[in-house]
Design an enzyme around this catalytic site. Structure first.
Site, PDB file in Angstrom:
ATOM      1  N   ASP A  82      24.548  34.151  54.826  1.00 25.88           N
ATOM      2  CA  ASP A  82      25.754  34.697  53.817  1.00 25.88           C
ATOM      3  C   ASP A  82      24.930  35.012  52.466  1.00 25.88           C
ATOM      4  OD1 ASP A  82      27.823  34.882  52.052  1.00 25.88           O
ATOM      5  OD2 ASP A  82      29.366  33.266  53.072  1.00 25.88           O
ATOM      6  N   LYS A 103      29.888  40.132  45.554  1.00 30.10           N
ATOM      7  CA  LYS A 103      29.240  39.669  44.012  1.00 30.10           C
ATOM      8  C   LYS A 103      28.335  40.761  43.437  1.00 30.10           C
ATOM      9  CE  LYS A 103      30.450  34.757  44.967  1.00 30.10           C
ATOM     10  NZ  LYS A 103      31.361  33.922  43.934  1.00 30.10           N
ATOM     11  N   TYR A 124      30.576  27.398  51.916  1.00 24.87           N
ATOM     12  CA  TYR A 124      31.505  27.913  52.012  1.00 24.87           C
ATOM     13  C   TYR A 124      31.133  29.931  51.877  1.00 24.87           C
ATOM     14  CZ  TYR A 124      35.679  29.638  49.242  1.00 24.87           C
ATOM     15  OH  TYR A 124      36.992  30.119  49.384  1.00 24.87           O
TER      16      TYR A 124
HETATM   17  N1  PMP Z   1      30.748  33.720  50.905  1.00 25.29           N
HETATM   18  C1  PMP Z   1      29.412  32.774  49.637  1.00 25.29           C
HETATM   19  C2  PMP Z   1      28.372  32.190  49.822  1.00 25.29           C
HETATM   20  C3  PMP Z   1      30.126  32.705  48.258  1.00 25.29           C
HETATM   21  O1  PMP Z   1      29.711  32.412  47.442  1.00 25.29           O
HETATM   22  C4  PMP Z   1      31.951  33.296  48.414  1.00 25.29           C
HETATM   23  C5  PMP Z   1      32.536  32.900  46.876  1.00 25.29           C
HETATM   24  N2  PMP Z   1      32.036  32.277  46.479  1.00 25.29           N
HETATM   25  C6  PMP Z   1      32.471  33.650  49.785  1.00 25.29           C
HETATM   26  C7  PMP Z   1      31.339  33.659  50.659  1.00 25.29           C
HETATM   27  C8  PMP Z   1      33.431  34.298  49.076  1.00 25.29           C
HETATM   28  O2  PMP Z   1      33.774  35.094  48.341  1.00 25.29           O
HETATM   29  P1  PMP Z   1      35.053  35.727  48.049  1.00 25.29           P
HETATM   30  O3  PMP Z   1      35.532  34.817  46.973  1.00 25.29           O
HETATM   31  O4  PMP Z   1      34.967  37.105  47.450  1.00 25.29           O
HETATM   32  O5  PMP Z   1      35.931  36.056  48.648  1.00 25.29           O
END
Ligand code: PMP
Length: 430
Positions: A239, A267, A144
């Site tokens: 990521d 985060k 994700y």
């Molecule tokens: N990349 C990863 C690996 C994530 O876990 C998340 C959210 N859990 C995101 C991108 C997206 O981040 P956001 O919810 O702050 O848009």
């Protein structure tokens, strides 16, 4: 434990907010029952509107690495507030946080702050495309990267070289440039490259995926991807929205010793405020506007309050590397305790664990990619979730999420988690 106010709030919320929540997983659809509405959180605990206390194992999906409402962050935010909430102009804090990030994550030579992980990954892919002049990119099944159109391509979509839109609203035109590979499979990546020679801008992945439950990279896998990207002139993007500043000060790339060209962060970087960032090699980052031609902007980017929170937590982690030893011990105790209960009860569920992240999969098969994660019994997970909630333990409401531990978990609380886990397993398997 009585849950009354949360129920009535949820009923009301459904009238005004789609599904009653501002982010889908919060609705507890995957585990049944209604979501609890949160009034406050402090240290290792989160409290619902009925004043029930729960031990936190999600921690706002990762950011609260020191537990909730940490005085240090609270005070930094209050102090920053006294000077105004937003300027839409550069500040000293943005320079300080950019410098600090480049020191903590050395592969990031330059960095741009944004407001979420979604913005970070969307911008990183646009930049990789602008930099290479290529359109396609490879993404791993079950990973994700936020809700940018080109990332919402299903693992179950069948064709591996041609993504199908996973969500209405994502056009086929967008989906066709997202190429899917199973995680932990270098051969599959090679096949995609053979079929799309010279057309692939980037390969993006969660180096240690947490969004299909926690899954670990096989030995040599990340190194293999690095070699392939070098050979093909593809931008390797880690990521690290989840793993950044969590698995190590420098993220998964530090832990595994593999250096990406670009990194996306979120985060922890905001200390609980809405923050994301993307960064990497100077030559690539110099392509971002106004230094270069790839456009990306944000009214609230580098927001002074958010930067104050982020700077505080990052400085703390930078100055206290021993935090990672503490987190690892907490992770070992909890995951180890859960493993021994599972064995004691004669069960053979799979527990994946690394540092302060873990997942219990309700399957006896090894989980190393999305297909194997999907062997899990999600109905049983739903029962487990409810059994744990009833015992005052707040888990991520889906089998396909990692849990995030904080330093606020002391031995007494760890004991309670392990005991609740054992009782819950007994209850659901009766
Ligand atoms: N990349 C990863 C690996 C994530 O876990 C998340 C959210 N859990 C995101 C991108 C997206 O981040 P956001 O919810 O702050 O848009």
């Amino acid at each position: 434990m009585q849950i009354i106010k949360s129920k009535s709030l949820f009923e009301k919320a459904k009238n005004y907010i789609p599904g009653g929540v501002n982010s889908p997983v919060r609705a507890f659809r995957a585990v049944g029952g209604d979501p609890i509405f949160i009034k406050k959180a402090d240290g290792a605990f989160i409290y619902d509107e009925d004043d029930n206390a729960y031990i936190e194992l999600i921690n706002s999906w990762g950011p609260m690495i020191l537990g909730h409402n940490h005085p240090m962050i609270r005070e930094a935010v209050i102090k920053a507030l006294e000077n105004g909430t937003s300027f839409g102009a550069p500040t000293a804090r943005e320079v300080e946080i950019a410098e600090l990030i480049t020191q903590m994550v050395p592969s990031v030579e330059k960095v741009r702050m944004v407001n979420s992980g979604t913005e970070a990954t969307m911008s990183a892919i646009r930049l990789a495309r602008g930099f290479t002049g290529r359109d396609k990119f490879i993404k791993m099944e079950g990973h994700y990267h936020g809700h940018g159109d080109s990332f919402l391509i299903s693992a179950g979509s069948g064709a591996i070289t041609m993504g199908n839109p996973d969500s209405p609203g994502v056009t086929k035109g967008t989906a066709k440039d997202t190429l899917l590979a199973p995680y932990n499979d270098l051969e599959a990546v090679e096949k995609l490259i053979d079929a799309n020679k010279g057309e692939i801008a980037a390969l993006i992945l969660e180096p240690v995926p947490g969004n299909m439950g926690l899954v670990l990279p096989k030995e040599g896998y990340l190194e293999g991807l690095r070699k392939i990207c070098d050979r093909e002139g593809m931008v390797l993007i880690f990521d690290e929205v989840m793993t950044g500043f969590r698995l190590a000060k420098g993220g998964a790339q530090e832990l595994f010793g593999v250096t990406p060209d670009m990194t996306t962060l979120g985060k922890i970087i905001g200390g609980g405020m809405p923050v994301g960032a993307y960064g990497g090699k100077k030559e690539i980052m110099e392509f971002v506007s106004p230094a270069g031609p790839v456009y990306q902007a944000g009214t609230l980017s580098g927001n002074p309050i958010a930067m104050a929170a982020g700077l505080t937590i990052l400085h703390y982690l930078d100055d206290h590397p021993e935090v990672y030893g503490t987190l690892n011990k907490i992770g070992e105790k909890i995951a180890g305790g859960i493993k021994s209960s599972v064995e004691k009860l004669g069960l053979n569920f799979t527990i994946n664990h690394l540092g302060s992240m873990y997942s219990i999969f309700f399957t006896d098969k090894e989980v190393f990619d999305f297909a194997s994660a999907k062997h899990s019994d999600t109905v049983l997970f739903g029962k487990y979730f409810q059994a744990m909630l009833k015992r005052g333990i707040y888990l991520a409401p889906s089998q396909f999420e990692s849990l995030f531990l904080s330093t606020a978990l002391n031995d007494e609380l760890i004991g309670k988690i392990i005991q609740a886990n054992e009782e819950s397993l007994k209850e659901i398997l009766k």
